[in-house]
Structure formats: structure tokens, C-alpha cells
Design an enzyme around this catalytic site. Structure first.
Site, PDB file in Angstrom:
ATOM      1  N   GLU A   1      -4.436   7.066  -3.032  1.00 56.79           N
ATOM      2  CA  GLU A   1      -4.028   5.754  -2.543  1.00 56.79           C
ATOM      3  C   GLU A   1      -3.793   4.817  -3.713  1.00 56.79           C
ATOM      4  O   GLU A   1      -4.559   4.834  -4.683  1.00 56.79           O
ATOM      5  CB  GLU A   1      -5.117   5.139  -1.650  1.00 56.79           C
ATOM      6  CG  GLU A   1      -5.197   5.752  -0.279  1.00 56.79           C
ATOM      7  CD  GLU A   1      -6.272   5.088   0.577  1.00 56.79           C
ATOM      8  OE1 GLU A   1      -7.239   4.519   0.007  1.00 56.79           O
ATOM      9  OE2 GLU A   1      -6.140   5.148   1.806  1.00 56.79           O
TER      10      GLU A   1
ATOM     11  N   TYR B   1       0.857  -1.191   0.000  1.00 57.52           N
ATOM     12  CA  TYR B   1       0.000   0.000   0.000  1.00 57.52           C
ATOM     13  C   TYR B   1       0.887   1.232   0.000  1.00 57.52           C
ATOM     14  O   TYR B   1       1.861   1.291   0.748  1.00 57.52           O
ATOM     15  CB  TYR B   1      -0.869  -0.005   1.270  1.00 57.52           C
ATOM     16  CG  TYR B   1      -1.553   1.325   1.557  1.00 57.52           C
ATOM     17  CD1 TYR B   1      -2.875   1.546   1.185  1.00 57.52           C
ATOM     18  CD2 TYR B   1      -0.874   2.361   2.211  1.00 57.52           C
ATOM     19  CE1 TYR B   1      -3.504   2.765   1.434  1.00 57.52           C
ATOM     20  CE2 TYR B   1      -1.489   3.576   2.466  1.00 57.52           C
ATOM     21  CZ  TYR B   1      -2.800   3.773   2.081  1.00 57.52           C
ATOM     22  OH  TYR B   1      -3.411   4.968   2.324  1.00 57.52           O
TER      23      TYR B   1
END
Lengths: 291, 378
Positions: free
Chosen positions: B190, B101
Site C-alpha cells: 500500500e 491511495y
């Protein structure tokens, strides 16, 4: 006394010739605020309302008229620049009313102000008023009264509602500070709490918060550790859905954080009384003042 | 403003990020065509502004173009969290070796952009933060200097310790993530997951981006990415008039000046046993026209059984609001009762305007809210 601004504050208005700027400058002057200068680049040499000299830069207003505070009403596109200009010119207090400033601009502007040593209130705020002394911004003068209650809020009209409720029952205010509804602001709850704590004329503090971020939670912990004066809180947005921006850019529940529930719980854990309704505020303040 | 995954991927691509190919389809036939062009197995993903697409059945794998058509047929028109899917992204299936991530957000408390990375990708980052906070690494960017090369590198080596090949790719991706943030005026970005393929290549296969609404005035190409079909039509109409409207599930329609007071009014409706139908802030300097639009929007919600006006006049003049109410009710026949509370600037004039038109006005907020809640029950 009062915090941040009083009858010695000499105000320069940035954007004095604009629609909002000119209207609210008149209101500030009627309230008795010392508005000593205005700034609109290109209109230097003119006079506002037959009384206030206009300059092309804040630096000139400070040099010629001894301004030590600025109130900003310029459009969002130029507001972060106006904040930096004020900081660069040596004023001690900058109140930015403008709303809609990109947050990435504010990251740099708040840093610039901090480096200059000035204090920024806002942006996206109603400004502040020290009743009977000075009004820097748009808080209606007729709803406040001199007295012992310090008020800090992220909101505009909700603040008016609470202040008016206090005034109606004879609980005047030392200063009322609208810190603004944006995610990145200058002066925060803790700065105001510390200032009210050292102000001899403030006996109790009202803190009006809302959903989004962690400022209320940090304030709650700070109150327990550092503030001896009684504080009463209120948090708006208990019925707000997550993930939606409720008008103010900063009023948004992100994931599961920043809910009203969490903020109210943190206040209570740290010994801060929380009003269930705005109308309950005077009673609670009365209780803490007498008890 | 939320933008779709396919739009965020395009912004990433413009900033040189390794994003797999893929195109958006609005019909099953288009999806089939895209899959045929790609010439590989594909993943068909619903493009909606809602999380949990996978769980809702909005993400499907397809081995052949015919399967892609079938998958798109199932997903298009599907409802995910109340939103209808009108577009799907068709992209090649990747062979995933590892999922990480990386993200960037504006950290309100610090007044700075914070870059985040975690080797635990593919799942909700809030979950990782709650369960294994030690697996989230952060770098705070000083807005005066921007992201410094060593910061990107430091994060990258925390993600892929002992693997310089991947760490160098990650540092480049993190640098481009920050550039995308500045380039698009985003408040959140993101990549989840940032995958490692079997051959050791990093790719951004999912992208989430929120744009700061306050940036749109100076970014016209970004502003054009707004998908009005993905929003409630009333919200679009409100925005065009400078109002902020958010629909909720209750039956007391609220019209308030100021965001904080609007939230407090909704809370009071709930306090007195009702449910607010909406958040509606008519803003500061209110013209009668804005009030007319507000009433049009509130009354277009069939669930509304009672309308509540709560106005604290400061800059907003109560007489402007009163004129707006009178004007609006000439054009729109109100089928539900209206309760009006106003106090402050030009209150007396407002009361007279309203009474002349056959309305009554209150000055106490709590009394007005209680009355509006009662009326909604009848």
C-alpha cells in the site's frame, strides 16, 4: 458412490521417492488405492515397493499406466510446477498435499489447471478419502467408515477429530475432502457442496471452516440457494487475534473481515446449523439426517 | 512477514518509484544528523509493526535538526500497541496538495492480484470502503498476462480525471507497484498516501508491505529484512524449530498438532470459561525435540497457570509426543499442572510411556480442556 475419486481412480504419485511421498504412498496402497505409477524425474525405470513403476514425467505415467489422478508430495519450491505438469498430462484430478507454496505461484497454477479442465484439491491439505474405495493423501484410513455424510474442511487434524467423532457413533462418510488452508486453492467449498448434492450416497454434509477470507460466507449463501441436503457447519478461530497468521497461510483476519463471528452469523442467516464444539457435530448431523 | 516502512520504501526505490529521501535512526543524535544532511524540516516516524502510529504519538514534525533530536528522543523507547520503538525514519516534510491511495493485494476469492486506487487517501482504506465504496477503483490482473498497460492507465485516469500530467505519473507508479509486488514476493502493498506536491509531482510518502512467508526460501535478501527485535522472542525461537507460536493474553498454555485443531482447542478453552495463553502448532511429523522446545516456550510465559496438550495422531505419532513430554520434564521443572490428551497413531504406546513417567493421559478432548481450564483457576 463417492465424489471426485473411487475404486476406478488410477493414481500417479508425484514425488513418490521422497520421505513423505514414499511413506504415504505405502499407506494409500495399504488402504486399497490403485497406485499405478510414480514420478521422480531422474528415477524413471525404477520400481517403488516392488510394485509401482516410476517414470520421469507424469505424461509417461498417464500414457503407460493410464493414470487419471495425481497426488503431489514434492517440496514447495517445485509444487506449483508439479501441479501444472499434472494438468498438462491430462489427469482429471490433482491432489496437492505440499505446503508452503508461494501464493503468487498458485495464482498462475490454479489458472493453468482451470484452463486444462482438471480439478485441483489443495494445496496445503490432507487430501481426500472415499471410505472403502480410495485414499488420495494423508487422511488416516482407520478413522473413516463408509456412510452417508460428506465432509469438507480447510483443516487437517481438526477434520480427523470431527470424522472420528462421526465414525465412533456409526455415522460413516461418503467422501472427506480437505480443501486446504492456503489463501488460493483449487476446489473450494462450493465445488464440493455441488458434488455432494449430486452424489446419491450423500445424505448430509459437514463443512468445517476457519477464520480468513470469504469462502464460508459464499458457501453459506450458496447452500441456501442451491443445496437441498442438510449442511452442518463449524468455524475454528473464534479466539484468534486479528492480523496474525494462525498456522495456515489463509487463516488470518485482515482488518475486520474474515472473523469466525462473521462466518457463523452468515451460516445461521442462511439456515445452516453451526456446532459450537466439534463434539456436538454427531448430534447435529443425527438431527438433520432424521429431521 | 511484515517489513518496516523504511524497508518497503527501499524496495519501492529499487523499482524506480518516486520515494522521498530519508534514513533510519536508532538514537536521537543520529536523527539530528540525518535532519541536518537533509537540510529541511523533517517528519520523524516510529518504525513498528502496528497501525495507528500517528494517534499514538509516534509521528512528529521537526523544523530544525535540534527538534528532530528531541522528537526522536520522545519516540524511541515508546510503546505502541505493546511494541517498543527502536527505530525512527527521518524524512523531509512534504507540502501536500492532495492525498490518494494505491494498493495491491492477492484477492483470494478471485485467485488474482487486484490493484486498488482511491482519490481518498491518507485515511484507513477500510473506512473508505465502508463509507464510500464508489471511491475505490479496482483492476484485476490476470496472472497469465500480468498487468497490462491499459489497466494501469485506466486506474490512473480514474484517480486524476482531466489531469493527464498526474495520470501519466500515476500509471507509472501503479506499474512499478505491481513490479515491486512480484519483485519482493509481497502479498500486500500500500502507498497511503500517494501525495501530490505543490508543484504537481506525485510521491509515495508512506509504504506498507507484507511479504508472503512462503516466498522467503527463495528470496534471501528479503528474508534478511525480518526485524527479530520487533517480534516476541518466543515466536522467533518457535519459528527456528519449525513451530508456529503466537502469544495471547490468557493463562491456559496450549500445545496442539495442526493449525485448525489448535484454533478449535483455543476456542474450547474459551467455551469452558478459560482464556488461551497462546496458539501453538507443533506441526505434522513431530519429533520429541520439537515437543521439548514447545514446553520450553510455553513455560517461559509467566502468565501460564496450566498446560494443555491436545494431540490427534495421524502423521504425528502420539509416542513421539509422549517421549517429548517426558524428555522436557527431565530438563525443565514444571511449576504448573499439565493435562495431556492424545488419541490416534500409537496411542497405547504413548499412554504407557506417560504412565511409566508418572503422568496420566486422557483421550477425550472436551474433558481434557475442562480439566486444564479448572487447573488454571487454582
Amino acid at each position: 458412490m463417492a465424489i471426485f475419486a473411487d475404486s476406478n481412480t488410477r493414481v500417479v504419485v508425484q514425488g513418490i521417492t521422497g520421505r513423505d511421498g514414499s511413506f504415504h504412498t505405502r499407506q494409500m496402497m495399504e488402504y486399497g488405492t490403485k497406485v499405478v505409477a510414480g514420478v521422480t524425474p531422474g528415477k524413471g525405470g525404477q520400481t517403488f515397493a516392488d510394485a509401482v513403476p516410476i517414470f520421469d514425467s507424469v505424461e509417461a505415467a498417464v500414457r503407460e499406466e493410464g493414470a487419471n489422478a495425481s497426488v503431489i508430495y514434492v517440496p514447495a519450491a517445485f509444487a506449483a510446477g508439479a501441479i501444472c505438469e499434472a494438468a498438462d498430462s491430462g489427469v482429471e484430478l490433482i491432489v496437492c498435499i505440499s505446503e508452503g507454496i508461494p501464493v503468487l505461484d498458485m495464482l498462475r497454477a490454479t489458472r493453468y489447471v482451470a484452463d486444462s479442465g482438471a480439478r485441483l484439491i489443495g494445496p496445503n491439505c490432507p487430501g481426500m478419502i472415499s471410505p472403502g474405495k480410495a485414499k488420495l493423501g494423508i487422511i488416516p484410513g482407520q478413522i473413516v467408515e463408509e456412510g452417508p455424510v460428506g465432509v469438507i474442511s480447510r483443516s487437517g487434524t481438526l477434520t480427523y477429530e470431527v470424522v472420528w467423532a462421526l465414525t465412533r457413533v456409526g455415522m460413516g462418510q461418503s467422501s472427506c475432502i480437505g480443501i486446504g488452508g492456503d489463501p488460493v486453492i483449487g476446489t473450494n467449498f462450493i465445488d464440493c457442496l455441488d458434488a455432494f448434492e449430486s452424489d446419491p450416497d450423500t445424505e448430509a454434509i459437514v463443512l468445517i471452516g476457519e477464520i480468513g477470507g470469504t469462502d464460508e460466507q459464499n458457501a453459506a449463501r450458496h447452500i441456501k440457494e442451491k443445496i437441498s441436503k442438510p449442511v452442518v457447519g463449524f468455524v475454528a478461530g473464534q479466539t484468534a487475534p486479528p492480523g496474525r497468521r494462525m498456522g495456515h497461510a489463509g487463516a488470518i483476519i485482515s482488518g475486520s473481515s474474515g472473523t469466525a463471528e462473521e462466518k457463523i452469523a452468515t451460516f445461521k442467516e442462511n439456515g445452516v446449523e453451526v456446532a459450537a464444539r466439534p463434539v456436538d457435530m454427531p448430534d447435529l448431523v443425527g438431527r438433520v439426517l432424521n429431521g | 512477514m511484515n517489513i518496516h516502512e523504511y524497508q518497503a520504501r527501499e524496495i519501492f526505490r529499487q523499482h524506480g518509484m518516486p520515494v522521498p529521501p530519508g534514513e533510519v535512526a536508532t538514537t536521537p543524535e543520529e536523527a539530528e544528523k540525518i535532519a541536518k544532511t537533509l537540510g529541511t524540516g523533517v517528519v520523524v516516524k516510529a518504525q513498528v509493526h502496528a497501525g495507528g502510529r500517528g494517534k499514538a504519538g509516534g509521528v512528529k514534525l521537526a523544523a530544525t535538526p535540534a527538534e528532530a533530536r528531541e522528537a526522536a528522543g520522545k519516540i524511541l523507547g515508546m510503546q505502541i500497541k505493546g511494541l517498543t520503538v527502536t527505530k525512527v525514519l527521518v524524512s523531509p516534510v512534504e507540502e501536500i496538495e492532495h492525498e490518494a491511495y494505491v494498493g495491491a493485494i492477492v484477492d483470494r476469492a478471485n485467485g488474482a492480484v487486484v490493484l486498488m486506487a482511491s482519490p481518498e487517501g491518507g485515511i484507513d482504506i477500510e473506512e473508505v470502503a465502508a463509507k464510500t465504496p464508489e471511491l475505490i477503483f479496482k483492476e484485476t490482473v490476470d496472472p497469465r498476462y500480468g498487468l497490462l498497460p491499459h489497466q494501469a492507465s485506466r486506474l490512473a485516469y480514474k484517480l486524476y480525471a482531466g489531469d493527464p500530467g498526474r495520470a501519466r505519473q500515476a500509471a507509472d507508479i501503479i506499474t512499478k507497484l505491481y513490479a515491486s509486488m512480484l519483485g519482493a514476493g509481497a502479498s500486500l502493498l500500500e502507498i497511503n498516501p500517494l501525495i501530490t506536491t505543490k508543484s504537481g509531482e506525485l510521491k509515495a510518502i508512506d509504504a506498507k508491505m507484507n511479504i508472503d512467508d512462503n516466498e522467503l526460501f527463495r528470496r534471501t535478501t528479503i528474508a534478511e529484512l525480518r526485524d527479530v527485535e520487533a517480534e516476541a522472542p518466543e515466536e522467533v525461537k518457535a519459528r527456528a524449530q519449525g513451530l508456529t507460536y503466537i502469544k495471547l493474553d490468557g493463562n491456559v498454555g496450549c500445545c496442539v498438532n495442526g493449525a485448525g485443531l489448535a484454533m478449535a482447542t483455543m476456542d474450547l478453552v474459551k467455551y469452558y470459561g478459560g482464556e488461551p495463553a497462546n496458539f501453538l502448532d507443533i506441526g505434522g511429523s513431530s519429533s520429541p525435540e520439537k515437543v521439548v522446545t514447545a514446553i520450553e516456550i510455553i513455560t517461559s510465559d509467566a502468565a501460564v497457570q496450566s498446560i494443555l496438550f491436545n494431540i490427534f495422531g495421524g502423521i504425528t505419532r502420539c509416542d513421539d509426543v509422549a517421549n517429548g513430554i517426558v524428555e522436557a520434564t527431565k530438563e525443565i521443572e514444571l511449576k504448573v499442572p499439565i493435562t495431556i490428551r492424545l488419541t490416534g497413531t500409537n496411542e497405547d504406546e504413548a499412554v504407557k510411556i506417560l504412565e511409566d513417567a508418572g503422568f496420566s493421559a486422557m483421550t477425550d478432548m472436551d474433558e481434557a480442556v475442562q480439566k486444564a481450564v479448572e487447573l488454571a483457576k487454582n
